[in-house]
Design a protein around this motif. Sequence first.
Motif, mmCIF file in Angstrom:
data_model
loop_
_atom_site.group_PDB
_atom_site.id
_atom_site.type_symbol
_atom_site.label_atom_id
_atom_site.label_comp_id
_atom_site.label_asym_id
_atom_site.label_seq_id
_atom_site.Cartn_x
_atom_site.Cartn_y
_atom_site.Cartn_z
ATOM 1 N N TYR A 18 0.831 -1.208 0.000
ATOM 2 C CA TYR A 18 0.000 0.000 0.000
ATOM 3 C C TYR A 18 0.864 1.257 0.000
ATOM 4 O O TYR A 18 0.619 2.192 -0.767
ATOM 5 C CB TYR A 18 -0.924 -0.002 1.218
ATOM 6 N N PHE A 19 1.873 1.296 0.843
ATOM 7 C CA PHE A 19 2.734 2.479 0.906
ATOM 8 C C PHE A 19 3.480 2.685 -0.413
ATOM 9 O O PHE A 19 3.652 3.818 -0.866
ATOM 10 C CB PHE A 19 3.727 2.344 2.060
ATOM 11 N N GLY B 264 1.419 5.352 -2.365
ATOM 12 C CA GLY B 264 2.332 6.455 -2.076
ATOM 13 C C GLY B 264 2.520 7.392 -3.252
ATOM 14 O O GLY B 264 2.579 8.615 -3.083
ATOM 15 N N SER C 276 -1.065 11.599 3.908
ATOM 16 C CA SER C 276 0.382 11.399 4.023
ATOM 17 C C SER C 276 0.864 11.726 5.430
ATOM 18 O O SER C 276 1.590 10.943 6.059
ATOM 19 C CB SER C 276 1.116 12.273 2.999
ATOM 20 N N TRP D 87 -0.466 9.209 8.038
ATOM 21 C CA TRP D 87 0.220 7.921 8.074
ATOM 22 C C TRP D 87 1.513 8.008 8.879
ATOM 23 O O TRP D 87 1.868 7.081 9.615
ATOM 24 C CB TRP D 87 0.508 7.422 6.664
ATOM 25 N N MET E 54 7.129 11.297 5.972
ATOM 26 C CA MET E 54 6.296 10.503 5.070
ATOM 27 C C MET E 54 5.738 11.363 3.940
ATOM 28 O O MET E 54 5.643 10.908 2.792
ATOM 29 C CB MET E 54 5.152 9.849 5.844
ATOM 30 N N PHE F 129 6.498 10.502 0.055
ATOM 31 C CA PHE F 129 5.434 10.298 -0.924
ATOM 32 C C PHE F 129 5.545 11.311 -2.066
ATOM 33 O O PHE F 129 5.284 10.974 -3.226
ATOM 34 C CB PHE F 129 4.066 10.409 -0.250
ATOM 35 N N ALA G 126 8.096 2.547 1.540
ATOM 36 C CA ALA G 126 7.552 1.447 2.342
ATOM 37 C C ALA G 126 8.414 1.117 3.552
ATOM 38 O O ALA G 126 7.939 0.441 4.478
ATOM 39 C CB ALA G 126 7.396 0.198 1.473
ATOM 40 N N ALA H 143 7.023 1.760 7.208
ATOM 41 C CA ALA H 143 5.962 0.831 7.606
ATOM 42 C C ALA H 143 6.533 -0.535 7.952
ATOM 43 O O ALA H 143 6.155 -1.153 8.958
ATOM 44 C CB ALA H 143 4.930 0.709 6.489
#
Length: 254
Positions: free
Chosen positions: A16-17, A21, A125, A128, A155, A159, A192, A195
């Motif tokens: 997902y990230f 992202g 963003s 998270w 983050m 992103f 990622a 995370a």
Amino acid sequence: MEVIWFVFFTVLLAGYFALEGFDLGVGLLLPVLGRTRETRDRMVAAVAPYVLANEVWLVAVAGTMFGVYPLLEGEVLFGLYPLVVAMLLSWVVRDAGLWFRRRLDGSAWRGLWDAAIAFGSLGLSFGWGMTLYAAATGFASPPVHPLGVLLGVVMTLLFALHGWTFLAWRTPGEFGATRSGLALLGTGLVAAIPAVGVLAGAMPYLLEHSAPAATLNVLSVMVLPVAPILLGAQIWVWRTFRPGKDAFRFPSFF
């Protein structure tokens, strides 16, 4: 079985990230690189084929968390309730901007929903980053903390970098740079890493507080066979809309 589900959950969150992202990154860059209406249309159209496929990963993350880590669900929903609500609102605002921006042709209408995309992407963003900080502390510290804010900034920047690399890969030269698929993979992995790092630190807790073995066995029969379909659909999207001779023909419903 607990280890298998931990690995599966980690892959989903990292995916997902890495994938969503760049969606969020393009949204963050919309007011920076999108100086004209045509440029903003190109940016949104570049990311449009990937948005819905990427959001599926978040649905999979949430479903896995609810089924495999019910105690973690309680920590997230109740311990971070204001932040979760803010992130959900950001998600709704961002997606509303994508869906509504071309429903009317006025400049004020477009400007409103383009701003919604940018602010929604910023909220997600930043949120998270704060969520990862709270998770890294075992939810013992509130997310509104200097380190939580710092991770939110980090983050957001990661992103944004990932989104810029995506645009340079998807639209070579249009935004002043060209990047290879390998570069895009690299920024995806970097996005990622936070995370994955948080989950690695939480591994003992997650393994200890997994759902009962009987529940995991049932989930394995119901969920794991679907994973190849999710992966196959993602591969199909990327192969279909990869840069090439038709790279500047962007079918878009956004």
